[in-house]
Enzyme design. Structure first.
Site, PDB file in Angstrom:
ATOM      1  N   ASP A 158      -0.037  -7.541   2.070  1.00  9.50           N
ATOM      2  CA  ASP A 158       0.485  -6.452   1.766  1.00  9.50           C
ATOM      3  C   ASP A 158       2.259  -5.930   1.766  1.00  9.50           C
ATOM      4  O   ASP A 158       3.059  -5.800   2.273  1.00  9.50           O
ATOM      5  CB  ASP A 158       0.055  -5.415   2.650  1.00  9.50           C
ATOM      6  CG  ASP A 158       0.136  -3.656   2.725  1.00  9.50           C
ATOM      7  OD1 ASP A 158       0.260  -3.879   2.063  1.00  9.50           O
ATOM      8  OD2 ASP A 158      -0.169  -3.080   4.046  1.00  9.50           O
TER       9      ASP A 158
ATOM     10  N   SER B  12       4.424   2.916   8.213  1.00  7.23           N
ATOM     11  CA  SER B  12       4.226   0.773   7.322  1.00  7.23           C
ATOM     12  C   SER B  12       5.408   0.493   6.127  1.00  7.23           C
ATOM     13  O   SER B  12       6.378   1.323   6.025  1.00  7.23           O
ATOM     14  CB  SER B  12       3.144   1.479   6.342  1.00  7.23           C
ATOM     15  OG  SER B  12       2.380   1.909   6.943  1.00  7.23           O
TER      16      SER B  12
ATOM     17  N   HIS C  83       0.534  -1.088  -0.457  1.00  6.67           N
ATOM     18  CA  HIS C  83       0.164  -0.275  -0.119  1.00  6.67           C
ATOM     19  C   HIS C  83       1.253   1.300  -0.030  1.00  6.67           C
ATOM     20  O   HIS C  83       0.416   2.469  -0.317  1.00  6.67           O
ATOM     21  CB  HIS C  83      -1.104  -0.502   1.101  1.00  6.67           C
ATOM     22  CG  HIS C  83       0.459  -0.002   2.562  1.00  6.67           C
ATOM     23  ND1 HIS C  83       0.386  -0.993   3.504  1.00  6.67           N
ATOM     24  CD2 HIS C  83      -0.522   1.455   2.855  1.00  6.67           C
ATOM     25  CE1 HIS C  83       0.271   0.209   4.480  1.00  6.67           C
ATOM     26  NE2 HIS C  83      -0.032   2.172   4.151  1.00  6.67           N
TER      27      HIS C  83
END
Length: 273
Positions: free
Chosen positions: A132, A228, A87
């Site tokens: 992810d 992230s 992402h």
């Protein structure tokens, strides 16, 4: 006319210049694009309740940047490949990211490199949480030193025991609405029971087998926005990639990580690592 030798030297200098951006160039780039993950609980996140570390303590850590601004973390796999969250590269069609390595600061020092190729896991869909994971191929090979080193990987389907203590690092927010940390931070968190974590996140679709959770029941420390893609390392191996959570280090909601062992064969087939 240029001699053949001079022409070759010029070509080499141009190639090196294209691979690593100088700090002066970076200061003249555009401002950071407005970007928000499609899912509100995705962790573009940061380290909450952690401590400052030097890049030599986590030399595999990188800063993934858009328009010269830190956006996500990532991990060095070898001299050509970086692992991050899928992402984190959703903006790639609009803005080409770069990678900073070898610095405790996301905005200065180290080396900034261009990417040759971005390969998201085929099981990931934009805006989704599963698989992810993405691989980034650098245009130029990294030179390893005390501040730039690859991290070891687990083997395919290696299990993760409940209570495994790991270290997660990044430049993300220390509070949900704070500015980015200028200096790299880290925290230690234990992995948690998969069924309990799945139950906690039922209203968000649950936690798939390709994920695992880590954190304390009382919250207080963990990842937050702009962490992230960063590493979760246990016993010297990269076992997780910071993926998503509900809020930041909130009690009852541990951080959710992409399970590296679930995609180990794909990493090897794609990158040769």
């Amino acid at each position: 006319m240029l001699s053949k030798f001079t022409a070759i030297l010029l070509a080499v200098h141009i190639a090196l210049f294209a691979c690593a951006l100088t700090q002066a160039e970076k200061r003249h780039k555009l401002t950071r694009p407005a970007f928000h993950p499609n899912a509100p609980y995705l962790a573009g996140k940061r380290i909450v309740g952690g401590f400052v570390i030097d890049i030599s303590d986590a030399p595999y850590q990188i800063s993934l940047q858009y328009n010269g601004k830190h956006h996500c973390g990532g991990s060095i796999l070898n001299s050509k490949w970086i692992l991050t969250a899928a992402h984190c590269i959703d903006l790639y069609s609009e803005v080409k990211p770069t990678v900073r390595v070898g610095s405790s600061e996301h905005a200065a020092g180290g080396t900034v490199l261009h990417l040759l190729r971005i390969v998201p896991h085929p099981g990931h869909s934009s805006g989704g949480n599963n698989y992810d994971i993405a691989l980034l191929e650098l245009e130029c090979e990294l030179t390893f030193n005390d501040n730039v080193q690859p991290v070891q990987l687990p083997e395919q389907d290696d299990p993760i025991d409940e209570g495994t203590m790991g270290i997660v690092s990044g430049w993300g927010m220390t509070m949900s609405a704070a500015d980015l940390n200028a200096i790299l931070r880290a925290t230690n968190v234990p992995t948690v029971n998969q069924q309990e974590c799945n139950q906690a996140y039922q209203s968000y679709g649950g936690v798939a087998e390709q994920m695992f959770c880590a954190g304390y029941k009382q919250g207080g420390t963990g990842t937050c926005r702009n962490d992230s893609g960063g590493p979760f390392v246990a016993e010297g191996k990269l076992i997780g990639v910071v993926s998503w959570s509900h809020e930041c280090a909130l009690a009852g909601y541990p951080g959710v990580y992409a399970r590296v062992a679930s995609v180990r064969d794909w990493i090897r087939e794609t990158s040769g690592v």
